[in-house]
Design an enzyme around this catalytic site. Structure first.
Site, mmCIF file in Angstrom:
data_model
loop_
_atom_site.group_PDB
_atom_site.id
_atom_site.type_symbol
_atom_site.label_atom_id
_atom_site.label_comp_id
_atom_site.label_asym_id
_atom_site.label_seq_id
_atom_site.Cartn_x
_atom_site.Cartn_y
_atom_site.Cartn_z
ATOM 1 N N GLU A 1 0.815 -1.211 0.000
ATOM 2 C CA GLU A 1 0.000 0.000 0.000
ATOM 3 C C GLU A 1 0.849 1.261 0.000
ATOM 4 O O GLU A 1 0.538 2.246 -0.663
ATOM 5 C CB GLU A 1 -0.920 -0.010 1.232
ATOM 6 C CG GLU A 1 -1.879 1.157 1.314
ATOM 7 C CD GLU A 1 -2.913 1.133 0.208
ATOM 8 O OE1 GLU A 1 -2.768 1.937 -0.745
ATOM 9 O OE2 GLU A 1 -3.849 0.315 0.286
ATOM 10 N N ALA B 1 1.975 6.389 0.744
ATOM 11 C CA ALA B 1 2.412 6.251 2.140
ATOM 12 C C ALA B 1 1.316 5.555 2.938
ATOM 13 O O ALA B 1 1.011 4.398 2.685
ATOM 14 C CB ALA B 1 2.814 7.593 2.725
ATOM 15 N N LEU C 1 -1.916 6.373 2.979
ATOM 16 C CA LEU C 1 -3.249 6.515 2.397
ATOM 17 C C LEU C 1 -3.721 5.193 1.773
ATOM 18 O O LEU C 1 -2.951 4.514 1.090
ATOM 19 C CB LEU C 1 -3.257 7.607 1.325
ATOM 20 C CG LEU C 1 -2.990 9.030 1.798
ATOM 21 C CD1 LEU C 1 -2.961 9.973 0.604
ATOM 22 C CD2 LEU C 1 -4.054 9.468 2.793
ATOM 23 N N GLY D 1 12.930 15.442 5.424
ATOM 24 C CA GLY D 1 12.650 14.034 5.151
ATOM 25 C C GLY D 1 11.577 13.774 4.133
ATOM 26 O O GLY D 1 11.053 12.659 4.038
ATOM 27 N N GLU E 1 13.853 11.614 -1.138
ATOM 28 C CA GLU E 1 14.875 10.601 -0.986
ATOM 29 C C GLU E 1 16.225 11.285 -0.730
ATOM 30 O O GLU E 1 16.368 12.483 -1.004
ATOM 31 C CB GLU E 1 14.962 9.748 -2.261
ATOM 32 C CG GLU E 1 13.698 8.973 -2.604
ATOM 33 C CD GLU E 1 13.411 7.849 -1.637
ATOM 34 O OE1 GLU E 1 14.345 7.407 -0.928
ATOM 35 O OE2 GLU E 1 12.241 7.429 -1.559
ATOM 36 N N LYS F 1 4.386 5.221 -9.472
ATOM 37 C CA LYS F 1 3.143 5.119 -8.713
ATOM 38 C C LYS F 1 1.931 4.984 -9.624
ATOM 39 O O LYS F 1 1.052 4.149 -9.383
ATOM 40 C CB LYS F 1 2.993 6.334 -7.793
ATOM 41 C CG LYS F 1 4.015 6.369 -6.667
ATOM 42 C CD LYS F 1 3.887 7.618 -5.805
ATOM 43 C CE LYS F 1 4.891 7.614 -4.662
ATOM 44 N NZ LYS F 1 4.786 8.813 -3.802
#
Length: 813
Positions: free
Chosen positions: A604, A609, A611, A662, A665, A680
């Site tokens: 997921e 992240a 969601l 953060g 990457e 994605k």
């Protein structure tokens, strides 16, 4: 009157013997007691060892003799200090024992008759010491030699009882006895000719059962070192617990399949008279124990216990020449019987093409040779194949009287084994349906017992064994969340989540009982070097039930190992999106392996992240809806960048801030190039059933050629400074058009693209703040007003929560 039997561990030390005496004194307050005792723990084996050494002319038998003597004299010194009379009598008995061993040494022979005389010393010595100690303490106890009561034939090492004479001897003696406690040695007896005999395996239980049946007592108590018969082996399954009530049949089934507390043939006398057997713990006399009887005692448990037998060999006789030909089974089992080999498991295919049976592994070669000899002619004519022998196996058995009236027990058993990658080699179930047995690899026994016990006995609490690789910022947050929610999950969702393995790029740690999450970081100081293959091998070696591998890296090599985990029925949870955005063939292979091996593969966090984007899409597709198009802002990093970039803040500093907080990457080019967003939308397209490759996605990059061709991260930042005018131009255009800059992914009609867009005021993307993501699903059910998923799409906490949600989803499956 009560009959109590105490086993070898119960009288295995002076301290334990004192416990036995305390128990006898309390029991004797209400009724006369008959106490049957075994030899001191381990003495029977030592006597046989001494006899075998003497037979072999090995003078080490004297060393073993001295050890046996030392054990007994030490017990006497602790029980009855300065008891010269006891020491003198015991010394005389040891002189007799030494003479017997010397005789064996001289004649070089240990016959069954001599063996019985030899091993009888164990019970005769223990009963003498206990009785004389009680006398010295002023307790009303008398020693009675069982050999004067129990009369047998001359079948040495396993004598058959003459019940007519034996029962008369017992009733005559106890009708006249007026002592409160009678001590009897178990196991020993005498033939009608006056020769010493023994009652065979479980002989002390047998002695107690004979006495109890002859006196028709209300209950036989067997005292041992455990608190009854357990739901399964407590040494392998720490959650196992004593069973309060069992039927005789259930107890015999459990005992046959490895529960050492009771040896079924020895309790036949009390079984015939329906005398209950109460198994109790000498070390914990207050414990309830297990009562074995014909009474149900209100127990409605479908399954009463799970037992197992180790060191099993599976032999299979098969061939087309067996079909329709009578006599094959008779000849096969006669051959085994003639070799005096016990069969513990049988199953036969309805086609009559094969017969499969299990025996003790130590008898495998003997059985193989005998069977091949018996069927030599048929084998030579190719009517049947030579017997096949498989070793390294075990049998697990599910046992319960009520199983026959409940559907689905077999399904639960075998689905549980299958989910944990436990291969079943053979299955047997009696027509009574009180026992379902399965042959499995010996290496899988612990996992099998824990898995099945969890399924049938642990109030539906399911233990998840989690292995995490990639202990960075997200990994630390996940560990914190698991620790924080452990009690809640156990109480409310019946999930016991344990982290049993962790690895970073340098080191890895493991603890099959669960790593202490209060100081896990300190454990890395003395950890083993980390490697991808080494971590995988350790996961497989531990072979724990409900194992979940969690990848929180961006490592290509780690993603290549997913298929190995899935093939071992280890679930995979991935933050790493490389596997799902690589070639379609690789993606499809992982999906197929997940289905084939019943091992969940969840990712997921690959898209949003924490969601529930992939899960929402999967639910739409599974429910029959058809996705028409997808529009999304899928990069929390890029959304953060463009929400903070303006004509008052240069692009370089904005990207630096995103990296520092953060949101990108370590190499921000991965985010800013658009490849991450392309991956994605590719994953979403594939979840929608489209076999798309990454090359099929149009990537309209907003970066300059210099940005894209930079050699390093530092070089990249230098190009951002040099190309600030380019980025300011993008911002100025959007501002002039009263728009917001958003990096948008789109999918429609089997095609996909990603790129920077000027989003007008009023559009759902316009007010998207901070690091938020948003996905709009236009479907047949949502054609005009899309189904929207919106929220934080980047950050360690939310990414960790997404991983945690996948772990919980696997646990609830």
């Amino acid at each position: 009157m009560k009959v109590l039997k105490f086993g070898g561990t119960s009288v295995g030390s002076a301290q334990n013997i004192k416990r036995v005496i305390d128990i006898l004194q309390k029991e004797a307050l209400t009724s006369p007691i008959v106490c049957v005792v075994s030899a001191i723990g381990g003495i029977t084996d030592k006597l046989l060892q001494a006899g075998e050494l003497a037979k072999q002319k090995n003078e080490e038998y004297l060393t073993v003799f001295d050890t046996i003597k030392s054990i007994h004299f030490k017990a006497i010194e602790e029980l009855a200090p300065n008891a010269e009379s006891i020491l003198t009598d015991v010394e005389a008995k040891f002189n007799d024992l030494k003479q017997l061993l010397n005789g064996i040494y001289l004649i070089n022979e240990l016959s069954p008759k001599t063996s019985d005389k030899l091993v009888s010393f164990g019970e005769l010595l223990s009963s003498f010491i206990i009785a004389k100690t009680m006398e010295k303490m002023g307790i009303n106890a008398v020693l009675k030699n069982s050999q004067e009561l129990i009369i047998t034939n001359s079948n040495f090492t396993k004598a058959e009882v003459n019940y007519e004479v034996t029962n008369k001897n017992i009733t005559d003696y106890f009708n006249k006895a007026n002592q409160q406690i009678t001590i009897l040695p178990g196991f020993v007896s005498k033939s009608q000719l006056g020769e010493t005999t023994t009652l065979g395996r479980g002989g002390s239980d047998f002695t107690a059962a004979i006495i109890a049946a002859a006196l028709t007592v209300e209950q036989l108590e067997i005292w041992t070192d455990v608190s009854g018969m357990y739901t399964t082996n407590p040494k392998l399954v720490k959650q196992a617990y004593p069973i309060a009530n069992l039927s005789y049949q259930e107890a015999m089934e459990l005992s046959h399949f490895g529960a050492k507390v009771l040896y079924p043939p020895t309790v036949q006398p009390v079984l015939d008279l329906a005398i209950p057997i109460h198994i109790k713990n000498t070390l914990q006399p207050e414990a309830t124990g297990t009562i074995i009887s014909n009474q149900n005692n209100g127990s409605n448990l479908t399954v009463k216990g799970i037992s197992h037998i180790d060191n099993v060999a599976l032999l299979t006789l098969e061939g087309s020449g067996m079909v329709g030909i009578p006599g094959f089974s008779k000849r096969l089992f006669e051959t085994i019987a003639n070799e005096k080999i016990n069969i513990i498991f049988i199953t036969q295919a309805s086609s009559e093409h094969s017969i499969c049976f299990g025996i003790d592994e130590s008898n495998a070669e003997q059985a193989e040779q005998a069977i091949n000899s018996t069927f030599e002619n048929e084998i030579s004519l190719h009517k049947i194949n030579p017997i096949t022998v498989e070793k390294g196996l075990s049998i697990i058995a599910l046992i319960g009287d009520n199983m026959k009236s409940h559907q689905g027990i077999s399904g639960k058993l075998f689905s549980t084994l299958g989910k944990n990658n436990i291969n079943v080699r053979a299955i047997a179930q009696g027509a009574s349906e009180k026992n379902i047995s399965a042959v499995i690899n010996a290496s899988d026994v612990k996992k099998a017992l824990n898995s099945v016990h969890e399924r049938f006995f642990e109030v539906n609490t399911k233990q998840l064994n989690v292995f995490i690789t990639g202990i960075g910022n997200v990994g630390e947050k996940l560990i914190d969340q698991i620790q924080q929610q452990h009690s809640f999950l156990k109480k409310n969702l019946k999930l016991d989540v344990k982290i049993v393995g962790m690895a970073n790029s340098r080191k890895m740690i493991f603890n099959p009982k669960g790593i202490d999450l209060n100081n896990w970081a300190a454990q890395f100081h003395h950890a083993d070097p980390s490697s991808i293959e080494g971590f995988y091998q350790k996961v497989i070696e531990l072979n724990l039930r409900n194992s979940i591998f969690v990848d929180i890296t961006a490592n290509h090599d780690v993603s290549k190992v997913y298929e190995n985990y899935l093939k071992q029925s280890v679930a995979v949870v991935a933050c790493n999106k490389i596997a799902c955005s690589g070639s379609y063939a690789e993606y499809k292979n992982l999906q197929d392996l997940s289905l084939k091996y019943n091992a969940p593969f969840l990712y997921e966090t690959n898209v949003g992240a924490g969601l529930p984007i992939i899960n929402t899409l999967n639910n739409l597709v599974a429910s029959g809806d058809k996705v028409i198009s997808i529009q999304a802002v899928l990069s929390g990093s890029l959304n953060f960048v463009f929400n903070n970039f303006s004509d008052k803040k240069n692009f370089h500093d904005t990207v630096k801030q995103a990296q520092f907080e953060g949101y990108t990457e370590p190499d921000p080019r991965i985010d800013l190039s658009g490849i991450d967003v392309a991956r994605k939308i590719l994953i979403l397209a594939r979840e929608n059933g489209v076999p798309m490759e990454i090359e099929d996605i149009v990537n309209e990059s907003f970066l300059t050629k210099a940005n894209l061709e930079s050699d390093s991260v530092d070089d990249f930042y230098e190009t951002l400074i040099a190309d600030e005018a380019h980025f300011q131009k993008l911002y100025a255009s959007a501002k002039a058009n009263n728009c917001q800059l958003k990096y948008v992914a789109e999918y429609k009609n089997g095609k996909a693209k990603v790129g920077l867009q000027e989003v007008p005021e009023g559009h759902p993307f316009y007010n998207l703040k901070g690091k938020d993501n948003i996905v709009m699903f236009y479907t047949q059910r949502y054609p005009e007003q899309p189904l929207i998923v919106k929220g934080a799409g980047a950050g360690a906490d939310v990414t960790a929560s997404g991983l945690f949600a996948d772990i919980i989803r696997i646990g609830n499956k």
